[in-house]
Each structure stands twice: as C-alpha cells, then as structure tokens.
Design an enzyme around this catalytic site. Structure first.
Site, PDB file in Angstrom:
ATOM      1  N   TYR A 162       1.089  -0.963   0.097  1.00  0.00           N
ATOM      2  CA  TYR A 162       0.023  -0.037   0.044  1.00  0.00           C
ATOM      3  C   TYR A 162       0.755   1.404   0.116  1.00  0.00           C
ATOM      4  O   TYR A 162       2.081   1.163   0.261  1.00  0.00           O
ATOM      5  CB  TYR A 162      -0.813   0.072   1.130  1.00  0.00           C
ATOM      6  CG  TYR A 162      -0.159   0.053   2.417  1.00  0.00           C
ATOM      7  CD1 TYR A 162       0.088   1.537   3.070  1.00  0.00           C
ATOM      8  CD2 TYR A 162       0.445  -0.976   3.043  1.00  0.00           C
ATOM      9  CE1 TYR A 162       0.842   1.831   4.183  1.00  0.00           C
ATOM     10  CE2 TYR A 162       1.105  -0.756   4.388  1.00  0.00           C
ATOM     11  CZ  TYR A 162       1.644   0.648   4.821  1.00  0.00           C
ATOM     12  OH  TYR A 162       2.167   0.734   5.943  1.00  0.00           O
ATOM     13  N   PHE A 172       2.604   9.726   3.470  1.00  0.00           N
ATOM     14  CA  PHE A 172       2.964   9.485   4.726  1.00  0.00           C
ATOM     15  C   PHE A 172       3.150   8.350   5.235  1.00  0.00           C
ATOM     16  O   PHE A 172       3.951   8.049   6.357  1.00  0.00           O
ATOM     17  CB  PHE A 172       1.624   9.872   5.882  1.00  0.00           C
ATOM     18  CG  PHE A 172       0.318   9.160   5.730  1.00  0.00           C
ATOM     19  CD1 PHE A 172       0.340   8.122   6.208  1.00  0.00           C
ATOM     20  CD2 PHE A 172      -0.517   9.416   4.570  1.00  0.00           C
ATOM     21  CE1 PHE A 172      -0.855   7.233   5.844  1.00  0.00           C
ATOM     22  CE2 PHE A 172      -2.052   8.920   4.558  1.00  0.00           C
ATOM     23  CZ  PHE A 172      -1.886   7.828   5.126  1.00  0.00           C
ATOM     24  N   ASP A 173       3.062   7.142   4.343  1.00  0.00           N
ATOM     25  CA  ASP A 173       3.529   5.786   4.605  1.00  0.00           C
ATOM     26  C   ASP A 173       3.355   5.026   3.465  1.00  0.00           C
ATOM     27  O   ASP A 173       2.382   5.005   2.596  1.00  0.00           O
ATOM     28  CB  ASP A 173       2.434   5.231   5.854  1.00  0.00           C
ATOM     29  CG  ASP A 173       3.056   3.982   6.435  1.00  0.00           C
ATOM     30  OD1 ASP A 173       4.497   3.661   6.191  1.00  0.00           O
ATOM     31  OD2 ASP A 173       2.200   3.200   7.093  1.00  0.00           O
ATOM     32  N   ILE A 190      -7.977   0.711  10.846  1.00  0.00           N
ATOM     33  CA  ILE A 190      -8.905   1.738  10.906  1.00  0.00           C
ATOM     34  C   ILE A 190     -10.042   1.118  10.416  1.00  0.00           C
ATOM     35  O   ILE A 190      -9.914   0.309   9.376  1.00  0.00           O
ATOM     36  CB  ILE A 190      -8.406   3.137  10.330  1.00  0.00           C
ATOM     37  CG1 ILE A 190      -7.657   2.528   8.831  1.00  0.00           C
ATOM     38  CG2 ILE A 190      -7.089   3.455  11.123  1.00  0.00           C
ATOM     39  CD1 ILE A 190      -7.300   3.892   8.063  1.00  0.00           C
ATOM     40  N   TYR A 216      -8.699   8.281  11.468  1.00  0.00           N
ATOM     41  CA  TYR A 216      -7.845   8.747  12.658  1.00  0.00           C
ATOM     42  C   TYR A 216      -8.793   9.878  13.448  1.00  0.00           C
ATOM     43  O   TYR A 216      -8.369  10.349  14.595  1.00  0.00           O
ATOM     44  CB  TYR A 216      -6.544   9.035  12.709  1.00  0.00           C
ATOM     45  CG  TYR A 216      -5.776   7.696  12.474  1.00  0.00           C
ATOM     46  CD1 TYR A 216      -5.535   6.786  13.098  1.00  0.00           C
ATOM     47  CD2 TYR A 216      -5.252   7.743  11.133  1.00  0.00           C
ATOM     48  CE1 TYR A 216      -4.586   5.566  12.671  1.00  0.00           C
ATOM     49  CE2 TYR A 216      -4.603   6.786  10.489  1.00  0.00           C
ATOM     50  CZ  TYR A 216      -4.330   5.797  11.377  1.00  0.00           C
ATOM     51  OH  TYR A 216      -3.586   4.628  11.007  1.00  0.00           O
ATOM     52  N   PHE A 232      -5.617   5.944  -0.047  1.00  0.00           N
ATOM     53  CA  PHE A 232      -4.607   4.500  -0.198  1.00  0.00           C
ATOM     54  C   PHE A 232      -4.605   3.797  -1.321  1.00  0.00           C
ATOM     55  O   PHE A 232      -5.942   3.707  -1.685  1.00  0.00           O
ATOM     56  CB  PHE A 232      -5.060   3.715   0.918  1.00  0.00           C
ATOM     57  CG  PHE A 232      -4.753   3.994   2.349  1.00  0.00           C
ATOM     58  CD1 PHE A 232      -3.264   3.778   3.019  1.00  0.00           C
ATOM     59  CD2 PHE A 232      -5.710   4.660   3.322  1.00  0.00           C
ATOM     60  CE1 PHE A 232      -2.973   4.059   4.454  1.00  0.00           C
ATOM     61  CE2 PHE A 232      -5.106   5.111   4.549  1.00  0.00           C
ATOM     62  CZ  PHE A 232      -3.850   4.734   4.922  1.00  0.00           C
TER      63      PHE A 232
END
Length: 243
Positions: A162, A172-173, A190, A216, A232
């Site tokens: 991902y 961010f990731d 989540i 979040y 994502f």
C-alpha cells in the site's frame, strides 16, 4: 514548558546580541584542535539549534517580547540581580506559559477545522469521478485492477502492499517504498481499511478515499494531522483465513 520558556528567552537574547554586533568585525574561527574543544563547540551548536527552534515556536503564536529587555534580563541574571522579585518572575513566566498553551490550542483548532472543510470538499469532488463508488459508511473506492481471488472477512489476516497519502499528495506511509509488504488482522486497523479490504479479492488493486471519521478522526497522528481524509492505493497479495 517552564524550562522551554527560560531557554527561549536566552535564545532570543543570544540572537539579539548577535544582531547587535553584525556591523562589527566577524569573530575569528574557533580553535578546534582537541576533542574536548570540538565537544564544547558541538554542545554549543546543538543548544543553539534547539534554542532557535524554540524561538520559532513563539513566533508562530505572535508573542511579542522586547529583545532589548530580554537581553538585559539575561545580563542581570548572570550578574545575580533582578529588577523584579523571584515571586514576580514565577508569576510572569507562568502567565507566559499559559499564553503559549492557549494560542497553541487556538492554532490547532483552526488547523483541524480547515482540514475538515478541505476534506469534505475533496470527498464531494472525488465522489463524482467516474469509477468511484461510495458505500453507506461514506468510504469511497475505485477498482484499479480486478481479480477473482479469495476475499477476506474481518477476522482474517491479510498481506498487502500500500501507499497512503494526504489529499495534497503527501505520502505519509508506504510499504511499496520500503520494499516489503505488511500483514495484519483486518479487524485491528482503521475502520476504512477493515471495510474496504473486505471488498477486494486476492490479486486486485483498489484506491480507497477514507473520510476522517473512518480513519483517525480528530487525533493528531504526527504525519497525519487531525481530521485528515486519507487516500490509499492497496494491492491485496494474500489472505490467511482465521482459525
């Protein structure tokens, strides 16, 4: 915060002192001919960088502190004297601490509200794009690559690749960038992931646009600000059925 306040005042004083001498001849380079000399110099550089970052934090909340008075206070403190009592110093610095916290709270609330508004606008626009489906919860998804593999349920463990981004495109990731997929129980992430990945078959690729309430929420996750809508790109590699 009290220690940070005192260090900040010293930082501003040092910066002011430096500015006052900007028209004078530049000081000679330090003599760093021993490890101890280099250690002393390195300690100063490290402290200076920390103090500078602290000054910048006060600048963000527009706290207007008179630089000349700060410098005078530092000089008097070194000399062991003060124009105000110790009790007054404690009261004044406590008030400064409270001002900092109050203004930081206001800034955080304003940023969170702005992020919420921007996220809602992004979701509304994205929902109108061809190929995007919106579920009852508000989750948005797009099938990038279809497949006929096994679909997971919430209790299963999935293996995925991902990349996660904010709505401005900031990554961010990313397991893709790390070069290593990740495995996790689908019911321990989540809600947007738990719901979305159950729509996928092994071998498929989806793009999920997840409202903040399915991610979040109003929590500050560091690289993910409060009220952030998350995007994502997910590839489902494998499913391990729950025992």
């Amino acid at each position: 915060m009290r220690l940070k306040t005192k260090l900040t005042l010293v930082a501003v004083a040092l910066l002011t002192l430096s500015a006052c001498g900007k028209d004078e001849k530049a000081p000679a380079a330090p003599v760093l001919d021993t490890d101890q000399a280099k250690q002393a110099y390195s300690l100063g550089v490290s402290a200076g960088r920390y103090l500078q970052s602290t000054v910048e934090e006060y600048n963000k909340i527009s706290v207007d502190l008179n630089a000349e008075l700060i410098l005078r206070g530092v000089q008097d403190g070194i000399a062991g004297k003060s124009e105000v009592s110790e009790e007054e110093i404690q009261q004044l610095l406590t008030a400064l601490d409270e001002t900092y916290r109050t203004e930081q709270t206001k800034l955080a609330e304003a940023a969170a509200n702005a992020a919420k508004a921007a996220g809602e606008a992004f979701l509304a626009e994205n929902a109108q794009k061809e190929g995007v489906t919106v579920t009852e919860s508000g989750l948005q998804y797009e099938v990038v690559q279809a497949a006929d593999g096994v679909k997971p349920v919430a209790a299963d463990t999935v293996k995925v690749h991902y990349t996660g981004t904010l709505i401005d495109g900031t990554v961010f990731d990313s397991s893709v960038e790390r070069g290593e997929p990740i495995e996790f129980p689908l019911n321990r992430v989540i809600p947007g992931w738990t719901e979305g990945v159950q729509l996928m078959s092994v071998g498929s690729k989806f793009r999920f646009t997840i409202p903040s309430e399915l991610a979040y929420g109003d929590r500050d996750m560091g690289t993910i600000p409060p009220n952030s809508v998350l995007v994502f790109d997910v590839e489902l590699l494998d499913v391990t059925k729950a025992q």
